[in-house]
Design an enzyme around this catalytic site. Structure first.
Site, PDB file in Angstrom:
ATOM      1  CG  ASN A 100      81.775 142.349  25.333  1.00  0.00           C
ATOM      2  OD1 ASN A 100      82.622 142.978  24.704  1.00  0.00           O
ATOM      3  ND2 ASN A 100      82.041 141.785  26.503  1.00  0.00           N
ATOM      4  CB  ILE A 101      75.317 141.565  23.939  1.00  0.00           C
ATOM      5  CG1 ILE A 101      74.516 142.372  24.959  1.00  0.00           C
ATOM      6  CG2 ILE A 101      75.975 140.345  24.547  1.00  0.00           C
ATOM      7  CD1 ILE A 101      73.094 141.901  25.102  1.00  0.00           C
ATOM      8  CD  GLU A 187      88.184 152.774  22.805  1.00  0.00           C
ATOM      9  OE1 GLU A 187      88.818 152.094  21.986  1.00  0.00           O
ATOM     10  OE2 GLU A 187      87.830 152.331  23.930  1.00  0.00           O
ATOM     11  CG  ASN A 235      82.631 156.125  25.889  1.00  0.00           C
ATOM     12  OD1 ASN A 235      82.603 156.721  26.970  1.00  0.00           O
ATOM     13  ND2 ASN A 235      82.927 154.842  25.803  1.00  0.00           N
ATOM     14  CG  HIS A 273      89.038 151.650  31.365  1.00  0.00           C
ATOM     15  ND1 HIS A 273      88.205 150.785  32.030  1.00  0.00           N
ATOM     16  CD2 HIS A 273      88.441 151.911  30.173  1.00  0.00           C
ATOM     17  CE1 HIS A 273      87.152 150.503  31.266  1.00  0.00           C
ATOM     18  NE2 HIS A 273      87.271 151.181  30.136  1.00  0.00           N
ATOM     19  CD  GLU A 302      84.057 152.030  28.434  1.00  0.00           C
ATOM     20  OE1 GLU A 302      85.112 151.403  28.520  1.00  0.00           O
ATOM     21  OE2 GLU A 302      83.505 152.292  27.346  1.00  0.00           O
ATOM     22  CG  ASP A 304      88.276 149.475  35.013  1.00  0.00           C
ATOM     23  OD1 ASP A 304      89.118 150.359  34.741  1.00  0.00           O
ATOM     24  OD2 ASP A 304      87.954 148.589  34.194  1.00  0.00           O
TER      25      ASP A 304
HETATM   26  O1  9MR Z   1      85.007 144.764  28.606  1.00  0.00           O
HETATM   27  C1  9MR Z   1      85.010 144.478  27.222  1.00  0.00           C
HETATM   28  C2  9MR Z   1      85.654 143.138  26.971  1.00  0.00           C
HETATM   29  O2  9MR Z   1      84.845 142.095  27.479  1.00  0.00           O
HETATM   30  C3  9MR Z   1      85.869 142.943  25.473  1.00  0.00           C
HETATM   31  O3  9MR Z   1      86.605 141.751  25.264  1.00  0.00           O
HETATM   32  C4  9MR Z   1      86.627 144.129  24.924  1.00  0.00           C
HETATM   33  C5  9MR Z   1      86.884 144.004  23.429  1.00  0.00           C
HETATM   34  O4  9MR Z   1      87.804 144.965  23.020  1.00  0.00           O
HETATM   35  O5  9MR Z   1      85.904 145.326  25.172  1.00  0.00           O
HETATM   36  C6  9MR Z   1      85.789 145.583  26.527  1.00  0.00           C
HETATM   37  O6  9MR Z   1      85.122 146.800  26.752  1.00  0.00           O
HETATM   38  C7  9MR Z   1      85.767 147.957  26.244  1.00  0.00           C
HETATM   39  C8  9MR Z   1      84.699 148.943  25.855  1.00  0.00           C
HETATM   40  O7  9MR Z   1      83.795 148.341  24.957  1.00  0.00           O
HETATM   41  C9  9MR Z   1      85.285 150.206  25.278  1.00  0.00           C
HETATM   42  N1  9MR Z   1      86.249 150.786  26.162  1.00  0.00           N
HETATM   43  C10 9MR Z   1      87.288 149.889  26.644  1.00  0.00           C
HETATM   44  C11 9MR Z   1      86.647 148.657  27.277  1.00  0.00           C
HETATM   45  C12 9MR Z   1      87.708 147.755  27.893  1.00  0.00           C
HETATM   46  O8  9MR Z   1      88.540 147.255  26.898  1.00  0.00           O
END
Ligand code: 9MR
Length: 397
Positions: A100-101, A187, A235, A273, A302, A304
């Site tokens: 996030n950061i 996105e 991405n 995902h 990413e 999972d």
């Molecule tokens: O894993 C991230 C989560 O902690 C945040 O709350 C969220 C905010 O929308 O974003 C998640 O990470 C995302 C990533 O930045 C972009 N692709 C989708 C990921 C899962 O939502």
């Protein structure tokens, strides 16, 4: 735009990987890297048992990055304040992505005020251990600071504001050898094809609304000017399972190249995902192959794998991860890693990153508390999924 540093890359033969990996880890400076390895989760199903997995990243052919998204900064589960997480990360991964950061709301919380302290701290953590970092993300439509959401101005003002963010952030890390690549825009495409042309439409974001479709190219040009050495990625999610969405990305890449002044782009990030069943592995392979055919790098950015969530996000009703389901997840990790290595030629492999250290950290839990999508369990013990990932890496010399 070659990666700048390697963490014991390319030095491992399959037959000697274990001994080499331990000597590599102990030289890497990581506190957890010289600790006890996670337990050997062994093999299941037919065939000989899989060897232990002391260092996942050491199995990667050609030293390809094996990454993990990590919490940092003020998050309660920050890697920097968690010995348990550090032990897993230091032992198994060669690249970090900030979960996030490094998104806009964290790096430019007030207009013109940039705060790189947490990101620099994480980069220093990676550097001290010989890891690289993948930057995520210069631009997105989520996790924007409030001032960006309410910004007033014409298209030129918006473009200037956007480029100011992208350029300043990319320039900040340009001199940092640890940061080797960026998600430049995340996105861009929606989940629908309203006009039926076989290409998903651009997502209706404030960037599109205020700047127009050219904002994506502008972001890439700005990032390249600020950090000419970093690999620049586009991405997105569902690229391996929705052909019309991947087609939209490939169409954009084609347009970038056909521009009289070609738009700089180095790679395509497949978020991945996914679930046990979707997308079907043949579709995943075709998607990797189609992206690789562009000649760009391809990164699983990413990864999972849910086991208890249906296509609509609803729970399938499991209350625990049974050994049988954990074994299906093991096989699924192996199949996806194998597909990636089979379909993406070595020079184009940007690597594979999992989206979180342990199940307890996963964003998937936000939607389904009974979900177990990652390589390590809530107690930071290795799951069969880790063996599956390792076996996928071992399959390719
Ligand atoms: O894993 C991230 C989560 O902690 C945040 O709350 C969220 C905010 O929308 O974003 C998640 O990470 C995302 C990533 O930045 C972009 N692709 C989708 C990921 C899962 O939502």
């Amino acid at each position: 735009m070659a990666p700048r540093i390697a963490r014991c890359r390319g030095a491992f033969l399959a037959l000697v990987f274990a001994a080499a990996a331990w000597s590599c880890s102990s030289g890497g400076g990581g506190g957890g890297g010289s600790g006890q390895p996670p337990p050997d989760v062994g093999g299941s199903g037919g065939g000989p048992p899989s060897p232990a997995v002391p260092n996942l990243y050491a199995l990667a052919p050609g030293g390809m990055p094996v990454g993990v998204a990590v919490p940092a900064g003020n998050f309660a589960n920050s890697l920097l304040g968690s010995v348990a997480r550090q032990q897993v990360v230091d032992a198994h991964f060669s690249q970090l992505t900030a979960e996030n950061i490094m998104k806009p709301s964290f790096l430019q919380p007030a207009e013109g005020t940039f705060d790189f302290a947490d990101a620099d701290e994480l980069a220093a953590y990676a550097e001290a251990r010989g890891m690289t970092m993948h930057g995520h993300t210069l631009l997105w439509h989520e996790q924007l600071p409030a001032w960006m959401e309410t910004f007033q101005g014409d298209a030129a003002d918006w473009a200037s504001m956007m480029s100011g963010h992208v350029g300043t952030v990319a320039a900040h890390f340009a001199g940092n050898a640890t940061l080797v690549s960026w998600d430049v825009v995340n996105e861009v495409f929606s989940d629908s094809d309203a006009d039926g042309d076989g290409l998903h439409d651009m997502r209706d974001t404030l960037w599109l609304a205020n700047i127009g479709p050219g904002y994506v190219a502008t972001a890439f040009r700005t990032a390249a000017a600020a950090d000419p050495d970093a690999d620049l990625y586009y991405n997105d999610y569902n690229l391996s399972g929705v052909p019309a969405k991947l087609a939209a990305v490939l169409d954009m890449v084609g347009a970038f190249r056909n521009d009289p002044d070609p738009v700089p782009i180095d790679g395509i990030g497949f978020q991945m995902h996914v679930s046990l069943a979707w997308p079907e592995i043949g579709q995943v392979r075709s998607a990797f192959a189609a992206a690789a055919a562009t000649g760009l790098k391809v990164k699983i950015s990413e990864l999972d794998i849910t086991v208890n969530t249906d296509g609509n996000g609803a729970s399938l009703g499991m209350t625990e991860l049974t050994p049988a389901v954990a074994d299906q997840q093991r096989a699924r990790f192996e199949a996806i890693v194998r597909a990636y290595l089979d379909e993406v030629p070595a020079p184009q492999r940007g690597g594979i990153t999992v989206w979180g250290i342990a199940d307890v950290d996963s964003w998937r839990r936000t939607y389904n508390s009974n979900e177990w999508p990652l390589l390590f369990d809530d107690a930071f013990a290795a799951k069969p999924a880790l063996t599956g990932f390792a076996d996928g890496l071992r399959a390719m010399p």
